[in-house]
Design a protein around this motif. Structure first.
Motif, PDB file in Angstrom:
ATOM      1  N   ARG A   1       7.399  -7.419   2.520  1.00  0.00           N
ATOM      2  CA  ARG A   1       6.455  -7.855   1.476  1.00  0.00           C
ATOM      3  C   ARG A   1       6.624  -9.347   1.181  1.00  0.00           C
ATOM      4  O   ARG A   1       5.659 -10.077   1.031  1.00  0.00           O
ATOM      5  CB  ARG A   1       6.656  -7.025   0.191  1.00  0.00           C
TER       6      ARG A   1
ATOM      7  N   ARG B   1       3.719 -12.192   2.046  1.00  0.00           N
ATOM      8  CA  ARG B   1       3.116 -13.005   0.981  1.00  0.00           C
ATOM      9  C   ARG B   1       3.418 -14.483   1.193  1.00  0.00           C
ATOM     10  O   ARG B   1       2.586 -15.344   0.936  1.00  0.00           O
ATOM     11  CB  ARG B   1       3.626 -12.539  -0.387  1.00  0.00           C
TER      12      ARG B   1
ATOM     13  N   ASN C   1       4.389  -0.965  -1.163  1.00  0.00           N
ATOM     14  CA  ASN C   1       3.326  -1.832  -0.609  1.00  0.00           C
ATOM     15  C   ASN C   1       2.045  -1.676  -1.418  1.00  0.00           C
ATOM     16  O   ASN C   1       1.343  -2.646  -1.688  1.00  0.00           O
ATOM     17  CB  ASN C   1       3.024  -1.475   0.848  1.00  0.00           C
TER      18      ASN C   1
ATOM     19  N   ALA D   1       2.388  -3.478  -4.602  1.00  0.00           N
ATOM     20  CA  ALA D   1       2.323  -4.932  -4.405  1.00  0.00           C
ATOM     21  C   ALA D   1       0.929  -5.379  -3.975  1.00  0.00           C
ATOM     22  O   ALA D   1       0.661  -6.581  -3.888  1.00  0.00           O
ATOM     23  CB  ALA D   1       3.344  -5.350  -3.355  1.00  0.00           C
TER      24      ALA D   1
ATOM     25  N   ILE E   1      -0.475  -4.975  -0.993  1.00  0.00           N
ATOM     26  CA  ILE E   1      -0.577  -5.517   0.378  1.00  0.00           C
ATOM     27  C   ILE E   1      -0.732  -4.381   1.403  1.00  0.00           C
ATOM     28  O   ILE E   1      -0.510  -4.584   2.591  1.00  0.00           O
ATOM     29  CB  ILE E   1       0.642  -6.396   0.750  1.00  0.00           C
ATOM     30  N   ASP E   2      -1.112  -3.195   0.909  1.00  0.00           N
ATOM     31  CA  ASP E   2      -1.198  -2.052   1.822  1.00  0.00           C
ATOM     32  C   ASP E   2      -2.387  -2.123   2.782  1.00  0.00           C
ATOM     33  O   ASP E   2      -2.440  -1.362   3.743  1.00  0.00           O
ATOM     34  CB  ASP E   2      -1.221  -0.731   1.020  1.00  0.00           C
TER      35      ASP E   2
ATOM     36  N   CYS F   1      -0.561  -4.791   5.566  1.00  0.00           N
ATOM     37  CA  CYS F   1       0.778  -4.472   6.102  1.00  0.00           C
ATOM     38  C   CYS F   1       0.937  -2.961   6.176  1.00  0.00           C
ATOM     39  O   CYS F   1       0.440  -2.244   5.296  1.00  0.00           O
ATOM     40  CB  CYS F   1       1.863  -5.040   5.189  1.00  0.00           C
TER      41      CYS F   1
END
Ligand SMILES: C[S@@+](CC[C@H](N)C(=O)[O-])C[C@H]1O[C@@H](n2cnc3c(N)ncnc32)[C@H](O)[C@@H]1O
Length: 373
Positions: free
Chosen positions: A147, A151, A174, A177, A179-180, A183
């Protein structure tokens, strides 16, 4: 007469009071909060059925030299041995370290958390990761570094991990955050990766490929899936040139680290270098970064060190955790066998500190290697 004595006494009492208050507050927080004692207890054993945790601990311990196990057996059964280890240890790791499960080079005045993030940024900068690139994190844990690097560099990172429990946890983090979408995680063995040749623009591994039964086999897979002209960088756990296999104390430390960290055999730095060359890489530069770290990497675990910001890792914090786990196991909130896990993790901490102080072991043998065009 020393007139400053009462003031100094008062000051040291108030410092002691504050330390005790903070320790108490941490204790309350760790019982009540998310990532606290209840999560530690409920996560203990990972995907192993709670009633089978004790048997799993016994099986895990029997793989190791302290319990009569041998290296060949550990290597032949590395998947079972390493997965049992991470099912048993992950919630302790997350409780003590947070989302990134690694040590770091550290400057004076830098907090442990800052140094961990900088260690990850260093890797991204060495690899020259560009926005939008496809990156592979080999042995990604629950994805803390993934992560951070995604980023930091605005890239798409795939986390490769063979432990189902860690992947479930990583996917949840994830999502939190946000960002799924860019990532993801893939459950597979890094000795047999399910990716076509030349898939990634950059590959890194943080304190993970030490679990490979054979470094060449693992680096060869990394080489295969990396695009030509691109780089692989890693922080490896290694025995240094100062390690003497004939020295009984050195051997004891090595065994403590192996049993406490799920390792089949800790390689020397020179073995990693040989394996990289054999796999076809050009080594751009390599160095044991522990040698230049102004704050020793093992300091958070050292018995003589106390820190409020990384309190749970200190000897006092670990003592509290050990007793907390004892109570939780007694009242059956933590599965039977939990205390044994905290026992071998304590052994690991002792071995790591001794190995670090004698400079016979490093968790940050760094290399940057390129796959030729
Ligand atoms: C010490 S943890 C480091 C995790 C992560 N790199 C970090 O720094 O937070 C080692 C990781 O390697 C993974 N691992 C060990 N053997 C593996 C294998 N054969 N294939 C894929 N992952 C593996 C473990 O499951 C664990 O996630």
């Amino acid at each position: 007469m020393d007139t400053t004595k009462p003031v100094r006494c008062l000051l040291s009492y108030s410092l002691l009071d504050s330390a005790l208050c903070l320790a108490f507050a941490d204790l309350v927080r760790c019982i009540m909060s998310k990532s606290g004692a209840m999560d530690l207890a409920s996560g203990l054993g990972g995907k192993i059925d709670k009633s089978d945790v004790l048997t799993a601990v016994e099986k895990y311990e029997n793989y190791h030299g302290f319990h009569g196990g041998d290296e060949e057996e550990r290597k032949a059964n590395y998947t079972d041995m390493v997965n049992k280890y991470y099912d048993l240890a992950t919630s302790f790791y997350e409780y003590g370290w947070g989302e990134s499960f690694h040590f770091a080079h550290r400057w004076n005045g830098e907090s442990l958390r800052e140094s961990i993030k900088r260690h990850e940024h260093f890797l991204a900068l060495q690899l020259g990761i560009k926005p939008g690139q496809k990156v592979l994190d080999v042995g990604c844990g629950i994805g803390g570094p993934l992560r951070e690097i995604a980023r930091f560099s605005n890239s798409s990172v795939t986390g490769l991990n063979n432990n189902e429990y860690q992947i479930t946890r990583g996917k949840e983090l994830n999502r939190l955050a946000g960002i799924d979408k860019t990532c993801d995680f893939v459950k597979a063995d890094f000795m047999k990766m399910p990716f076509p040749e030349n898939s990634f623009d950059a590959i890194y591994a943080i304190e993970a490929t030490c679990h490979a039964p054979d470094a060449y086999g693992c680096y060869k897979e990394i080489y295969r899936v990396l695009k030509p002209g691109q780089c692989f960088a890693a922080f490896e756990w290694c025995m240094t040139d100062a390690f003497d296999p004939e020295n009984a104390q050195h051997q004891k430390i090595k065994l403590e680290i192996e049993v406490g960290d799920g390792l089949p055999d800790i390689r020397r730095t020179t073995k990693c270098l040989e394996a990289l060359n054999q796999a076809g890489f050009e080594v751009i530069w390599e160095k044991d970064l522990a040698k230049d770290s102004p704050v020793p990497w093992y300091l958070p675990l050292d018995k003589n060190h106390f820190s409020l910001s990384s309190f749970r890792l200190t000897a006092v914090g670990r003592f509290i955790t050990k007793n907390l786990v004892k109570v939780l196991e007694y009242v059956r909130l933590a599965p039977q066998g939990s205390q044994r896990v905290s026992g071998f993790l304590e052994k690991a901490a002792e071995g790591l500190v001794d190995g670090g102080k004698r400079e016979i072991f490093t968790p940050m043998y760094f290399f940057l290697a390129r796959k030729p065009e």
